[in-house]
Design a protein around this motif. Structure first.
Motif, PDB file in Angstrom:
ATOM      1  N   SER A 150       0.834  -1.196   0.000  1.00  0.00           N
ATOM      2  CA  SER A 150       0.000   0.000   0.000  1.00  0.00           C
ATOM      3  C   SER A 150       0.873   1.251   0.000  1.00  0.00           C
ATOM      4  CB  SER A 150      -0.896   0.025   1.243  1.00  0.00           C
ATOM      5  OG  SER A 150      -1.580   1.262   1.329  1.00  0.00           O
ATOM      6  N   PRO A 151       0.409   2.296  -0.681  1.00  0.00           N
ATOM      7  CA  PRO A 151       1.123   3.567  -0.616  1.00  0.00           C
ATOM      8  C   PRO A 151       0.863   4.316   0.693  1.00  0.00           C
ATOM      9  CG  PRO A 151      -0.787   3.800  -2.029  1.00  0.00           C
ATOM     10  CD  PRO A 151      -0.711   2.348  -1.630  1.00  0.00           C
ATOM     11  N   ILE A 152      -0.053   3.792   1.517  1.00  0.00           N
ATOM     12  CA  ILE A 152      -0.430   4.411   2.783  1.00  0.00           C
ATOM     13  C   ILE A 152       0.372   3.772   3.917  1.00  0.00           C
ATOM     14  CG2 ILE A 152      -2.353   4.903   4.365  1.00  0.00           C
ATOM     15  CD1 ILE A 152      -2.657   6.108   1.510  1.00  0.00           C
ATOM     16  N   THR A 153       1.025   4.557   4.739  1.00  0.00           N
ATOM     17  CA  THR A 153       1.717   4.036   5.910  1.00  0.00           C
ATOM     18  C   THR A 153       0.688   3.487   6.892  1.00  0.00           C
ATOM     19  OG1 THR A 153       3.477   5.649   5.603  1.00  0.00           O
ATOM     20  CG2 THR A 153       3.334   4.630   7.771  1.00  0.00           C
ATOM     21  N   ASP A 154       1.003   2.334   7.479  1.00  0.00           N
ATOM     22  CA  ASP A 154       0.148   1.678   8.472  1.00  0.00           C
ATOM     23  C   ASP A 154      -1.250   1.361   7.914  1.00  0.00           C
ATOM     24  OD1 ASP A 154      -0.173   0.481  10.943  1.00  0.00           O
ATOM     25  OD2 ASP A 154      -0.776   2.324  11.961  1.00  0.00           O
ATOM     26  N   ARG A 155      -1.304   0.909   6.662  1.00  0.00           N
ATOM     27  CA  ARG A 155      -2.571   0.609   5.985  1.00  0.00           C
ATOM     28  C   ARG A 155      -3.275  -0.614   6.574  1.00  0.00           C
ATOM     29  NH1 ARG A 155      -6.266  -1.818   4.668  1.00  0.00           N
ATOM     30  NH2 ARG A 155      -7.329  -2.005   2.673  1.00  0.00           N
ATOM     31  N   PHE A 156      -2.518  -1.610   7.025  1.00  0.00           N
ATOM     32  CA  PHE A 156      -3.093  -2.888   7.438  1.00  0.00           C
ATOM     33  C   PHE A 156      -3.137  -3.002   8.960  1.00  0.00           C
ATOM     34  CE2 PHE A 156      -0.807  -3.320   3.419  1.00  0.00           C
ATOM     35  CZ  PHE A 156      -1.859  -3.637   2.584  1.00  0.00           C
ATOM     36  N   ASP A 157      -4.307  -3.400   9.467  1.00  0.00           N
ATOM     37  CA  ASP A 157      -4.453  -3.559  10.911  1.00  0.00           C
ATOM     38  C   ASP A 157      -4.675  -5.036  11.250  1.00  0.00           C
ATOM     39  OD1 ASP A 157      -7.157  -4.075  10.289  1.00  0.00           O
ATOM     40  OD2 ASP A 157      -7.814  -2.091  10.909  1.00  0.00           O
ATOM     41  N   GLU A 158      -4.903  -5.317  12.544  1.00  0.00           N
ATOM     42  CA  GLU A 158      -5.126  -6.695  12.996  1.00  0.00           C
ATOM     43  C   GLU A 158      -6.343  -7.310  12.325  1.00  0.00           C
ATOM     44  OE1 GLU A 158      -5.324  -6.668  17.252  1.00  0.00           O
ATOM     45  OE2 GLU A 158      -3.261  -5.958  17.463  1.00  0.00           O
ATOM     46  N   PHE A 159      -7.354  -6.510  12.075  1.00  0.00           N
ATOM     47  CA  PHE A 159      -8.578  -6.982  11.427  1.00  0.00           C
ATOM     48  C   PHE A 159      -8.268  -7.445  10.002  1.00  0.00           C
ATOM     49  CE2 PHE A 159     -12.917  -6.700   9.819  1.00  0.00           C
ATOM     50  CZ  PHE A 159     -13.637  -7.197  10.897  1.00  0.00           C
ATOM     51  N   ASP A 160      -7.506  -6.625   9.257  1.00  0.00           N
ATOM     52  CA  ASP A 160      -7.097  -7.030   7.909  1.00  0.00           C
ATOM     53  C   ASP A 160      -6.303  -8.330   7.977  1.00  0.00           C
ATOM     54  OD1 ASP A 160      -7.985  -4.687   6.282  1.00  0.00           O
ATOM     55  OD2 ASP A 160      -6.520  -3.610   7.511  1.00  0.00           O
ATOM     56  N   GLN A 161      -5.384  -8.407   8.913  1.00  0.00           N
ATOM     57  CA  GLN A 161      -4.550  -9.601   9.038  1.00  0.00           C
ATOM     58  C   GLN A 161      -5.403 -10.841   9.271  1.00  0.00           C
ATOM     59  OE1 GLN A 161      -1.148  -9.329  11.667  1.00  0.00           O
ATOM     60  NE2 GLN A 161      -1.065 -11.555  11.936  1.00  0.00           N
ATOM     61  N   LYS A 162      -6.340 -10.742  10.186  1.00  0.00           N
ATOM     62  CA  LYS A 162      -7.214 -11.880  10.499  1.00  0.00           C
ATOM     63  C   LYS A 162      -7.926 -12.387   9.243  1.00  0.00           C
ATOM     64  CE  LYS A 162     -11.441 -12.890  13.209  1.00  0.00           C
ATOM     65  NZ  LYS A 162     -12.236 -13.449  12.139  1.00  0.00           N
ATOM     66  N   TYR A 163      -8.531 -11.475   8.504  1.00  0.00           N
ATOM     67  CA  TYR A 163      -9.307 -11.898   7.338  1.00  0.00           C
ATOM     68  C   TYR A 163      -8.425 -12.296   6.155  1.00  0.00           C
ATOM     69  CZ  TYR A 163     -13.816 -11.256   9.443  1.00  0.00           C
ATOM     70  OH  TYR A 163     -14.921 -11.401  10.252  1.00  0.00           O
TER      71      TYR A 163
END
Length: 160
Positions: free
Chosen positions: A134-147
């Protein structure tokens, strides 16, 4: 069969719909290139603020570029190198908020600022990785990781 999803605005509902769509896409398909191609296209359509979605497949002790959506990418990644190689070495998901702070980060696309890499296994052995930038810093969170880990689990069920 497969329908383009409409976003509900609820992240959990959207991810659950994504998983249902993945299952429909993979149903009855046995060709691994076709499976990974449709999976990468589905994720690129689903996820916002990403510039690269794809797979690297473990072959001859290195990761080799597989089906993807985005700009041309690094063709081969060594074991333990970069975020993808680290995911293989550690056999765990790597969620990197700022790739520029990751020692040994491999910059295939200068626009990438964050990354998530989920290892894929077949019969207990490493098969490859799902890599999303992603071009966005800190784009992925724990929720994204889980899914995204659930997304990979569905893929693993279809691998030989």
């Amino acid at each position: 069969m497969f329908q383009v999803k409409a976003y509900s605005g609820n992240k959990q509902e959207d991810y659950q719909l994504l998983l249902k769509q993945l299952k429909a896409l993979l149903d009855g398909e046995t060709d691994e290139t076709a499976l990974l191609s449709n999976a990468s296209a589905l994720l690129k359509q689903f996820l916002d603020e990403v510039n690269w979605v794809g797979f690297y497949v473990w072959k001859n002790e290195e990761l080799v570029l597989g089906p993807f959506q985005g700009l041309p990418a690094c063709t081969r990644i060594a074991y333990g190198k970069g975020v993808c190689g680290t995911a293989v070495k550690e056999r765990t998901t790597q969620r990197i908020a700022d790739v520029h702070q990751f020692p040994g980060h491999i910059a295939c696309d200068a626009a990438s600022n964050s990354e998530i890499v989920v290892p894929i296994f077949a019969n207990g052995d490493i098969y490859g990785v799902l890599d999303i930038d992603s071009p966005i810093t800190d784009r992925f969170d724990e929720f994204d990781q889980k899914y995204l880990e659930e997304f990979v689990t569905i893929i693993e069920e279809h691998l030989k």
